[in-house]
Design a protein around this motif. Structure first.
Motif, PDB file in Angstrom:
ATOM      1  N   CYS A  61       0.815  -1.230   0.000  1.00 55.69           N
ATOM      2  CA  CYS A  61       0.000   0.000   0.000  1.00 55.69           C
ATOM      3  C   CYS A  61       0.842   1.270   0.000  1.00 55.69           C
ATOM      4  CB  CYS A  61      -0.996  -0.004   1.157  1.00 55.69           C
ATOM      5  SG  CYS A  61      -0.272   0.484   2.704  1.00 55.69           S
ATOM      6  N   PHE A  62       2.157   1.164  -0.117  1.00 54.50           N
ATOM      7  CA  PHE A  62       2.969   2.387  -0.215  1.00 54.50           C
ATOM      8  C   PHE A  62       4.175   2.181  -1.121  1.00 54.50           C
ATOM      9  CE2 PHE A  62       4.787   0.130   3.376  1.00 54.50           C
ATOM     10  CZ  PHE A  62       6.153   0.366   3.300  1.00 54.50           C
ATOM     11  N   ASP A  63       4.685   3.309  -1.658  1.00 55.79           N
ATOM     12  CA  ASP A  63       5.810   3.272  -2.600  1.00 55.79           C
ATOM     13  C   ASP A  63       7.088   3.838  -1.992  1.00 55.79           C
ATOM     14  OD1 ASP A  63       3.773   2.775  -4.687  1.00 55.79           O
ATOM     15  OD2 ASP A  63       3.293   4.885  -4.348  1.00 55.79           O
ATOM     16  N   ALA A  64       6.935   4.690  -0.987  1.00 53.22           N
ATOM     17  CA  ALA A  64       8.102   5.388  -0.446  1.00 53.22           C
ATOM     18  C   ALA A  64       7.967   5.532   1.069  1.00 53.22           C
ATOM     19  CB  ALA A  64       8.233   6.766  -1.082  1.00 53.22           C
ATOM     20  N   ALA A  65       9.124   5.666   1.733  1.00 52.56           N
ATOM     21  CA  ALA A  65       9.096   5.801   3.195  1.00 52.56           C
ATOM     22  C   ALA A  65      10.064   6.887   3.644  1.00 52.56           C
ATOM     23  CB  ALA A  65       9.459   4.470   3.847  1.00 52.56           C
ATOM     24  N   PHE A  66       9.647   7.616   4.642  1.00 55.71           N
ATOM     25  CA  PHE A  66      10.514   8.598   5.293  1.00 55.71           C
ATOM     26  C   PHE A  66      10.921   8.008   6.635  1.00 55.71           C
ATOM     27  CE2 PHE A  66       7.929  10.871   2.327  1.00 55.71           C
ATOM     28  CZ  PHE A  66       8.755  11.853   1.812  1.00 55.71           C
ATOM     29  N   ILE A  67      12.195   7.673   6.779  1.00 51.65           N
ATOM     30  CA  ILE A  67      12.664   7.051   8.018  1.00 51.65           C
ATOM     31  C   ILE A  67      13.182   8.149   8.942  1.00 51.65           C
ATOM     32  CG2 ILE A  67      14.246   5.366   9.013  1.00 51.65           C
ATOM     33  CD1 ILE A  67      14.223   3.921   6.306  1.00 51.65           C
ATOM     34  N   LEU A  68      12.424   8.473   9.956  1.00 53.12           N
ATOM     35  CA  LEU A  68      12.727   9.586  10.855  1.00 53.12           C
ATOM     36  C   LEU A  68      12.947   9.074  12.273  1.00 53.12           C
ATOM     37  CD1 LEU A  68       9.936  12.019   9.513  1.00 53.12           C
ATOM     38  CD2 LEU A  68      12.225  11.632   8.589  1.00 53.12           C
ATOM     39  N   THR A  69      13.492   7.886  12.373  1.00 47.25           N
ATOM     40  CA  THR A  69      13.725   7.231  13.660  1.00 47.25           C
ATOM     41  C   THR A  69      15.131   7.565  14.164  1.00 47.25           C
ATOM     42  OG1 THR A  69      14.460   5.335  12.391  1.00 47.25           O
ATOM     43  CG2 THR A  69      12.179   5.301  13.159  1.00 47.25           C
ATOM     44  N   PRO A  70      15.480   7.198  15.414  1.00 54.92           N
ATOM     45  CA  PRO A  70      16.851   7.401  15.886  1.00 54.92           C
ATOM     46  C   PRO A  70      17.862   6.677  14.984  1.00 54.92           C
ATOM     47  CG  PRO A  70      15.407   6.921  17.731  1.00 54.92           C
ATOM     48  CD  PRO A  70      14.597   6.710  16.484  1.00 54.92           C
ATOM     49  N   PRO A  71      19.090   7.213  14.851  1.00 56.08           N
ATOM     50  CA  PRO A  71      20.058   6.716  13.858  1.00 56.08           C
ATOM     51  C   PRO A  71      20.375   5.221  13.966  1.00 56.08           C
ATOM     52  CG  PRO A  71      20.884   8.699  14.922  1.00 56.08           C
ATOM     53  CD  PRO A  71      19.595   8.375  15.592  1.00 56.08           C
ATOM     54  N   GLN A  72      20.383   4.676  15.166  1.00 52.27           N
ATOM     55  CA  GLN A  72      20.786   3.266  15.301  1.00 52.27           C
ATOM     56  C   GLN A  72      19.790   2.304  14.646  1.00 52.27           C
ATOM     57  OE1 GLN A  72      19.930   5.189  17.830  1.00 52.27           O
ATOM     58  NE2 GLN A  72      18.877   4.106  19.483  1.00 52.27           N
ATOM     59  N   THR A  73      18.604   2.805  14.287  1.00 55.92           N
ATOM     60  CA  THR A  73      17.591   1.950  13.656  1.00 55.92           C
ATOM     61  C   THR A  73      17.585   2.086  12.130  1.00 55.92           C
ATOM     62  OG1 THR A  73      15.885   3.661  13.735  1.00 55.92           O
ATOM     63  CG2 THR A  73      16.087   2.271  15.682  1.00 55.92           C
ATOM     64  N   HIS A  74      18.342   3.063  11.612  1.00 58.14           N
ATOM     65  CA  HIS A  74      18.228   3.395  10.186  1.00 58.14           C
ATOM     66  C   HIS A  74      18.566   2.223   9.263  1.00 58.14           C
ATOM     67  CE1 HIS A  74      18.633   8.061  10.764  1.00 58.14           C
ATOM     68  NE2 HIS A  74      17.547   7.558  11.326  1.00 58.14           N
ATOM     69  N   PHE A  75      19.631   1.478   9.617  1.00 54.96           N
ATOM     70  CA  PHE A  75      20.061   0.424   8.697  1.00 54.96           C
ATOM     71  C   PHE A  75      18.992  -0.671   8.562  1.00 54.96           C
ATOM     72  CE2 PHE A  75      21.983  -3.715   7.867  1.00 54.96           C
ATOM     73  CZ  PHE A  75      22.446  -3.480   6.585  1.00 54.96           C
ATOM     74  N   ASP A  76      18.553  -1.204   9.686  1.00 60.69           N
ATOM     75  CA  ASP A  76      17.608  -2.331   9.623  1.00 60.69           C
ATOM     76  C   ASP A  76      16.314  -1.939   8.909  1.00 60.69           C
ATOM     77  OD1 ASP A  76      19.335  -4.032  10.869  1.00 60.69           O
ATOM     78  OD2 ASP A  76      18.525  -3.702  12.885  1.00 60.69           O
ATOM     79  N   ILE A  77      15.791  -0.773   9.284  1.00 63.92           N
ATOM     80  CA  ILE A  77      14.531  -0.331   8.653  1.00 63.92           C
ATOM     81  C   ILE A  77      14.763  -0.033   7.175  1.00 63.92           C
ATOM     82  CG2 ILE A  77      12.708   1.421   8.667  1.00 63.92           C
ATOM     83  CD1 ILE A  77      13.254   1.797  11.669  1.00 63.92           C
ATOM     84  N   GLY A  78      15.840   0.694   6.899  1.00 66.59           N
ATOM     85  CA  GLY A  78      16.140   1.082   5.516  1.00 66.59           C
ATOM     86  C   GLY A  78      16.365  -0.126   4.626  1.00 66.59           C
TER      87      GLY A  78
END
Lengths: 325, 276
Positions: A61-78
């Motif tokens: 249901c989505f094409d793009a994401a804005f990851i605005l979480t604390p930096p230590q989570t960026h890799f796994d989510i990204g």
């Protein structure tokens, strides 16, 4: 229409959210926020569906994401989103480890998706003008440079958060990385990085002030001093000052004004630059950053230059973080 | 055309580093601010627009008997909110603001907000923020662009209109909205029938922050000619001599808001606006 989600509804989300909701080419379909109170507040404010986990959203249901979480989570989510062919905007820094950041770019290239990083000063009219002045070469090669970022954003009494405790805490990963990235934006890749000074004001292991030297040994040869103090109580509004010594001129800028001094003095004010944006909140740069991300999604050929600089920035941050004084 | 005196120079905001700091040093306390306000009164300015910074509010209280300005306070004071967030975090800052309103009132506001009714919350916020300002002299209460444009971006017209309603109905004052997105805000409020409010927005010959562009702003001043449109940052960029032409080109404009620290500039600007 690009269907987007926001992951993380903390302080920086308040700057991105109105731009995203107001963008004519973006439909915000959901927000992910694990904290129950933040979830409640952000839903009342935005009226957008808010869920506690990425697993609660159907990825079709989505094409793009804005990851605005604390930096230590960026890799796994990204990584998880890029592997699902989602275009990704990540707040700075890209990750806490340049190797991981490299893996994100590699995955983005393989899947041909847009990857952007929230180094917002790259979209600021004044710093773009500074770059134009440097690139034009009209004042000769740079002899030395200083980029200083100061703010009063973390105090002794500030409640515990990812900014001031744990992995990714400290001004190297937050305000200071803007100064480092701006150096890459203005001068390119340095030959060497040295940490000259680090101070911890409030908590052990959390850097609140640093001074670094980036050495440029290709033409032109010069050193750039990078300074950040995010707990300076004398500063009313966080900002970046750029100082350059060129062959016969000096340049000073604070984000509102560029002063060139030498044989012939010249001032450039932000008031004289193109500041038109379709929607304005807290500066032109947030809107322009979003526009570039959206344009990148639409383009067939993706451009990863800025994201590659973000990897380099992570490399420099790690060096400075790990160096012992 | 109505002339409004502004307070940016007292706060050192929207000025480049050195100039901003020198303004802060010059206006170190309320008495310093009061001197300039008296000069503004002496040259014939009768309306003062200001953010609810403590120093400015103290200055107003010092001079209001001798110089009974029409007062136009605007909330929230962004630097105050930023400092509070730096000290206490977002949740702590919210609680701190709410706590000054009193616990019972807070509970009532929270319950009403749960059901999508925000008037009580705005009532508390406004009452807290304008506390200490001579109320009889207050003619309008404004929402600063950091808040109004934020709500505009979120498409929360209901909240903008809630502010409007509370100021007009409960405080019996004129609502006023500062904005950097004049056409969008004009359509949201005036276009939606909320016409008894003033909009204050950037308007200058250089097109500095006249979003989405200068031409569009001009066409919207004309489109809503019967509404109260007030230009600010009119001297930003471009040639000062262009200001007269700009104002002649848009006679539909209701007023101009400007600030200066120099009496000579007050006088010359008044002449430029053709009312000196």
């Amino acid at each position: 229409m690009i269907r987007a989600i926001i992951v993380g509804a903390g302080r920086i989300a308040l700057s991105h959210l109105p731009h995203i909701q107001n963008h004519p080419d973006v439909e915000l379909v959901a927000i992910v926020e694990p904290n129950r109170i933040s979830r409640f507040v952000i839903h009342r404010l935005s009226k957008i569906k808010v869920v506690p986990s990425l697993d609660d959203i159907d990825r079709s249901c989505f094409d793009a994401a804005f990851i605005l979480t604390p930096p230590q989570t960026h890799f796994d989510i990204g990584k998880s989103l890029i592997d699902d062919y989602k275009h990704v905007f990540v707040e700075k820094p890209l990750t806490l480890d340049a190797t991981q950041s490299e893996r994100l770019i590699d995955a983005a290239k393989i899947h041909r998706i847009q990857l952007s990083v929230g180094y917002v000063y790259r979209f600021h009219p004044i710093y773009n003008k500074v770059r134009t002045v440097i690139d034009s070469g009209i004042y000769g090669p740079i002899q030395s440079a200083n980029i200083k970022m100061s703010g009063n954003v973390v105090s002794e009494k500030a409640p515990k958060s990812w900014r001031n405790s744990g992995l990714g805490a400290g001004c190297l990963f937050d305000y200071g990385c803007h100064a480092i990235d701006l150096s890459l934006f203005l001068f390119g890749r340095p030959y060497n990085v040295q940490c000259l000074e680090k101070e911890e004001f409030f908590r052990r292991g959390v850097v609140d002030k640093f001074l670094a030297r980036l050495e440029y040994r290709d033409e032109p040869n010069f050193d750039a001093g990078i300074f950040c103090n995010w707990s300076d109580t004398t500063v009313r509004k966080a900002g970046i000052i750029v100082e350059l010594d060129m062959l016969r001129h000096s340049l000073w800028s604070d984000g509102q004004l560029i002063q060139v001094r030498g044989d012939d003095d010249l001032d450039y004010s932000i008031k004289d630059l193109d500041t038109d944006v379709p929607y304005y909140l807290r500066g032109e740069e947030f809107q322009r950053q979003l526009d570039v991300f959206v344009a990148g999604i639409k383009q067939e050929e993706k451009n990863y230059d800025y994201a590659e600089d973000a990897v380099l920035c992570d490399e420099i941050i790690s060096k400075l973080h790990e160096c012992a004084l | 055309m109505k002339i409004y005196f502004g307070d940016n120079q007292f706060l050192g905001v929207n000025h480049s580093g050195g100039k901003g700091m020198s303004y802060l040093e010059r206006y170190n306390n309320a008495a310093d601010v009061a001197i300039t306000l008296r000069e503004a009164w002496d040259v014939g300015i009768r309306d003062f627009c200001f953010t609810v910074d403590r120093k400015t509010v103290e200055a107003v209280c010092l001079i209001v008997e001798d110089c009974p300005f029409n007062l136009h306070p605007a909330i929230p004071y962004a630097h105050g909110v930023n400092d509070l967030i730096a000290q206490k975090g977002i949740a702590g800052a919210l609680f701190s603001k709410a706590a000054t309103a009193g616990f019972p009132s807070l509970i009532l506001a929270a319950v009403k907000a749960l059901f999508g009714r925000y008037d009580h919350t705005f009532r508390i916020l406004i009452a807290t923020e304008i506390d200490g300002i001579p109320f009889d002299n207050v003619k309008s209460i404004g929402l600063l662009n950091i808040a109004s444009d934020f709500l505009l971006g979120l498409n929360r017209m209901d909240l903008l209109r809630s502010f409007y309603r509370v100021v007009e109905r409960d405080f019996k004052k004129k609502p006023c909205f500062y904005t950097m997105n004049f056409p969008l805000m004009a359509d949201a409020l005036w276009g939606g029938g909320y016409t008894n409010c003033a909009l204050i927005f950037n308007y200058n010959s250089a097109g500095f922050r006249t979003n989405p562009n200068l031409g569009e702003v001009q066409s919207y001043i004309r489109k809503y000619e019967s509404n109260e449109s007030i230009a600010m940052s009119i001297f930003s960029g471009g040639d000062v001599d262009q200001v007269g032409k700009l104002l002649r080109d848009t006679p539909e404009l209701s007023g101009v808001l400007f600030g200066t620290s120099k009496k000579a500039n007050m006088i010359s600007n008044m002449q430029r606006f053709d009312i000196g």
